[in-house]
Each structure stands twice: as C-alpha cells, then as structure tokens.
Motif scaffolding. Sequence first.
Motif, PDB file in Angstrom:
ATOM      1  N   LEU A   1      19.888  -0.107 -29.121  1.00  0.00           N
ATOM      2  CA  LEU A   1      19.515  -0.461 -30.499  1.00  0.00           C
ATOM      3  C   LEU A   1      18.444  -1.541 -30.527  1.00  0.00           C
ATOM      4  O   LEU A   1      17.499  -1.476 -31.318  1.00  0.00           O
ATOM      5  CB  LEU A   1      20.737  -0.953 -31.278  1.00  0.00           C
ATOM      6  N   MET A   2      18.588  -2.535 -29.664  1.00  0.00           N
ATOM      7  CA  MET A   2      17.609  -3.625 -29.619  1.00  0.00           C
ATOM      8  C   MET A   2      16.242  -3.108 -29.215  1.00  0.00           C
ATOM      9  O   MET A   2      15.222  -3.502 -29.791  1.00  0.00           O
ATOM     10  CB  MET A   2      18.093  -4.718 -28.657  1.00  0.00           C
ATOM     11  N   LEU A   3      16.187  -2.229 -28.219  1.00  0.00           N
ATOM     12  CA  LEU A   3      14.905  -1.676 -27.785  1.00  0.00           C
ATOM     13  C   LEU A   3      14.249  -0.849 -28.890  1.00  0.00           C
ATOM     14  O   LEU A   3      13.034  -0.848 -29.029  1.00  0.00           O
ATOM     15  CB  LEU A   3      15.087  -0.847 -26.515  1.00  0.00           C
ATOM     16  N   ILE A   4      15.075  -0.173 -29.691  1.00  0.00           N
ATOM     17  CA  ILE A   4      14.539   0.625 -30.800  1.00  0.00           C
ATOM     18  C   ILE A   4      14.104  -0.271 -31.962  1.00  0.00           C
ATOM     19  O   ILE A   4      13.040  -0.072 -32.553  1.00  0.00           O
ATOM     20  CB  ILE A   4      15.590   1.650 -31.278  1.00  0.00           C
ATOM     21  N   LEU A   5      14.918  -1.265 -32.295  1.00  0.00           N
ATOM     22  CA  LEU A   5      14.668  -2.100 -33.473  1.00  0.00           C
ATOM     23  C   LEU A   5      13.714  -3.271 -33.217  1.00  0.00           C
ATOM     24  O   LEU A   5      13.183  -3.844 -34.174  1.00  0.00           O
ATOM     25  CB  LEU A   5      15.983  -2.661 -34.012  1.00  0.00           C
ATOM     26  N   GLN A   6      13.492  -3.628 -31.967  1.00  0.00           N
ATOM     27  CA  GLN A   6      12.699  -4.820 -31.678  1.00  0.00           C
ATOM     28  C   GLN A   6      11.273  -4.770 -32.247  1.00  0.00           C
ATOM     29  O   GLN A   6      10.837  -5.750 -32.857  1.00  0.00           O
ATOM     30  CB  GLN A   6      12.661  -5.087 -30.179  1.00  0.00           C
ATOM     31  N   PRO A   7      10.535  -3.679 -32.119  1.00  0.00           N
ATOM     32  CA  PRO A   7       9.188  -3.682 -32.727  1.00  0.00           C
ATOM     33  C   PRO A   7       9.217  -3.891 -34.243  1.00  0.00           C
ATOM     34  O   PRO A   7       8.386  -4.616 -34.795  1.00  0.00           O
ATOM     35  CB  PRO A   7       8.632  -2.299 -32.373  1.00  0.00           C
ATOM     36  N   LEU A   8      10.190  -3.297 -34.918  1.00  0.00           N
ATOM     37  CA  LEU A   8      10.326  -3.481 -36.362  1.00  0.00           C
ATOM     38  C   LEU A   8      10.665  -4.925 -36.702  1.00  0.00           C
ATOM     39  O   LEU A   8      10.072  -5.521 -37.599  1.00  0.00           O
ATOM     40  CB  LEU A   8      11.399  -2.538 -36.910  1.00  0.00           C
ATOM     41  N   MET A   9      11.622  -5.496 -35.970  1.00  0.00           N
ATOM     42  CA  MET A   9      12.005  -6.897 -36.213  1.00  0.00           C
ATOM     43  C   MET A   9      10.849  -7.857 -35.945  1.00  0.00           C
ATOM     44  O   MET A   9      10.692  -8.852 -36.664  1.00  0.00           O
ATOM     45  CB  MET A   9      13.207  -7.274 -35.335  1.00  0.00           C
ATOM     46  N   GLU A  10      10.069  -7.568 -34.929  1.00  0.00           N
ATOM     47  CA  GLU A  10       8.923  -8.427 -34.627  1.00  0.00           C
ATOM     48  C   GLU A  10       7.895  -8.391 -35.754  1.00  0.00           C
ATOM     49  O   GLU A  10       7.311  -9.418 -36.101  1.00  0.00           O
ATOM     50  CB  GLU A  10       8.280  -8.017 -33.312  1.00  0.00           C
TER      51      GLU A  10
ATOM     52  N   ALA B   1      28.480  -1.405 -32.983  1.00  0.00           N
ATOM     53  CA  ALA B   1      27.096  -1.759 -33.327  1.00  0.00           C
ATOM     54  C   ALA B   1      27.067  -3.210 -33.812  1.00  0.00           C
ATOM     55  O   ALA B   1      27.914  -3.628 -34.593  1.00  0.00           O
ATOM     56  CB  ALA B   1      26.562  -0.828 -34.402  1.00  0.00           C
ATOM     57  N   HIS B   2      26.087  -3.944 -33.332  1.00  0.00           N
ATOM     58  CA  HIS B   2      25.922  -5.339 -33.743  1.00  0.00           C
ATOM     59  C   HIS B   2      24.502  -5.570 -34.260  1.00  0.00           C
ATOM     60  O   HIS B   2      23.803  -6.473 -33.795  1.00  0.00           O
ATOM     61  CB  HIS B   2      26.224  -6.290 -32.586  1.00  0.00           C
ATOM     62  N   VAL B   3      24.093  -4.755 -35.214  1.00  0.00           N
ATOM     63  CA  VAL B   3      22.778  -4.939 -35.830  1.00  0.00           C
ATOM     64  C   VAL B   3      22.733  -6.284 -36.548  1.00  0.00           C
ATOM     65  O   VAL B   3      21.691  -6.928 -36.613  1.00  0.00           O
ATOM     66  CB  VAL B   3      22.445  -3.765 -36.784  1.00  0.00           C
ATOM     67  N   LEU B   4      23.870  -6.735 -37.035  1.00  0.00           N
ATOM     68  CA  LEU B   4      23.956  -8.053 -37.661  1.00  0.00           C
ATOM     69  C   LEU B   4      23.539  -9.147 -36.685  1.00  0.00           C
ATOM     70  O   LEU B   4      22.750 -10.032 -37.029  1.00  0.00           O
ATOM     71  CB  LEU B   4      25.379  -8.310 -38.160  1.00  0.00           C
ATOM     72  N   LEU B   5      24.030  -9.093 -35.449  1.00  0.00           N
ATOM     73  CA  LEU B   5      23.676 -10.109 -34.463  1.00  0.00           C
ATOM     74  C   LEU B   5      22.231  -9.980 -34.002  1.00  0.00           C
ATOM     75  O   LEU B   5      21.573 -10.980 -33.724  1.00  0.00           O
ATOM     76  CB  LEU B   5      24.621 -10.038 -33.259  1.00  0.00           C
ATOM     77  N   ILE B   6      21.743  -8.742 -33.923  1.00  0.00           N
ATOM     78  CA  ILE B   6      20.337  -8.531 -33.552  1.00  0.00           C
ATOM     79  C   ILE B   6      19.429  -9.156 -34.599  1.00  0.00           C
ATOM     80  O   ILE B   6      18.490  -9.885 -34.284  1.00  0.00           O
ATOM     81  CB  ILE B   6      20.039  -7.031 -33.370  1.00  0.00           C
ATOM     82  N   SER B   7      19.725  -8.900 -35.863  1.00  0.00           N
ATOM     83  CA  SER B   7      18.896  -9.468 -36.930  1.00  0.00           C
ATOM     84  C   SER B   7      19.096 -10.971 -37.056  1.00  0.00           C
ATOM     85  O   SER B   7      18.185 -11.692 -37.441  1.00  0.00           O
ATOM     86  CB  SER B   7      19.180  -8.774 -38.256  1.00  0.00           C
ATOM     87  N   LEU B   8      20.289 -11.452 -36.703  1.00  0.00           N
ATOM     88  CA  LEU B   8      20.555 -12.889 -36.742  1.00  0.00           C
ATOM     89  C   LEU B   8      19.619 -13.638 -35.814  1.00  0.00           C
ATOM     90  O   LEU B   8      19.125 -14.711 -36.154  1.00  0.00           O
ATOM     91  CB  LEU B   8      22.015 -13.151 -36.352  1.00  0.00           C
TER      92      LEU B   8
END
Length: 165
Positions: free
Chosen positions: A152-161, A39-46
């Motif tokens: 993970l990106m597809l799931i987290l992207q709306p939240l990150m946006e 998992a690279h949630v760190l890089l996604i949030s980066l």
Amino acid sequence: MKIVRYLCKPFLILLLLMLMDTHISNLVQSFFPMIYPVAHVLLISLLFLSINLPDLLTIGLLFLIGILYDAYYFHLIGMVTFILPSMGIFINHFSDILMRNRWTRCLSVLLLIVFFDSFTFAMASFLGISMGVLSHFIVYMLAPTLVFNLGLMLILQPLMEKIYL
C-alpha cells in the motif's frame, strides 16, 4: 474560527481513512481467510500529515481520532487514545530522519505499524479484550499486515508526496 477550519480538513481525512481501513482489511481477508492483514492507511497518511501541522495541533487532532478509534473498534477508551498522539510526537520529533527519502518513509511506516499493532495487542491481552497467542499474532496478523501495508505504501507514496510534500 480559523483554527476550526484549519483542523477540520485533516480531521475529516483521518476519520475517513480510519473507517476505510476496516473495509480494505475485510476485503483483503475475504481473499485470504487464513491470515488477517490489517490495512493501516491511517498510519501511512499520519506520517505525511503530521509534518505539515504544528505539534500541539497534531497531538490534539490525534487525541480526538484516538478516542473515536477506541470507541469504534475496542469499545474501551485509552489504548489508541494514548498511542496515536505518542506516534505524532515521535514523527514530529524525528521527521527530518523519517522523511529523508522514499525508502526511509517505507521503513518508517513499517516501524509505525509494528509499534501500533504490538502495543494494541499487548494492551488488549493485558486488559483481557483479546486472548490471542503472541506467535499466532506475529505469523497470522503482524507479518501479513507488514507485507500488505508495504505494498500500500509503495502504491500510495507518489500520491502522498504530491499532496503533502
């Protein structure tokens, strides 16, 4: 004092995500023992976090996270300490292209993951930390990691946006 408060929240978020990545990876690996998706949630949030911070603060913050990442995972300072600030510079420089729409953000995350994992594998092999074979790395780690993190990106992207954009 204002700068310390300004950096404290992103630092704690990235530190927490760095530690969460391990637990998420171990959980997923327990279901699929033949492959090792990381998992690279760190890089996604980066990707999202670094566009909201000034360049110099981003580099300093990522340098500190890189030192902690190296000490925690590799017990050798240098690999991630170099690559995270480099990725932050890359994201800040090309943010208008990387953040254009949802698809480019997904592709950007995949690009960051390929760069991060390939560089750490190459450096670990060079330094003798890992004796892995490149074909095994690609098939059993990199490919599953890309698929897992795209999900993970597809799931987290709306939240990150909502949080960062």
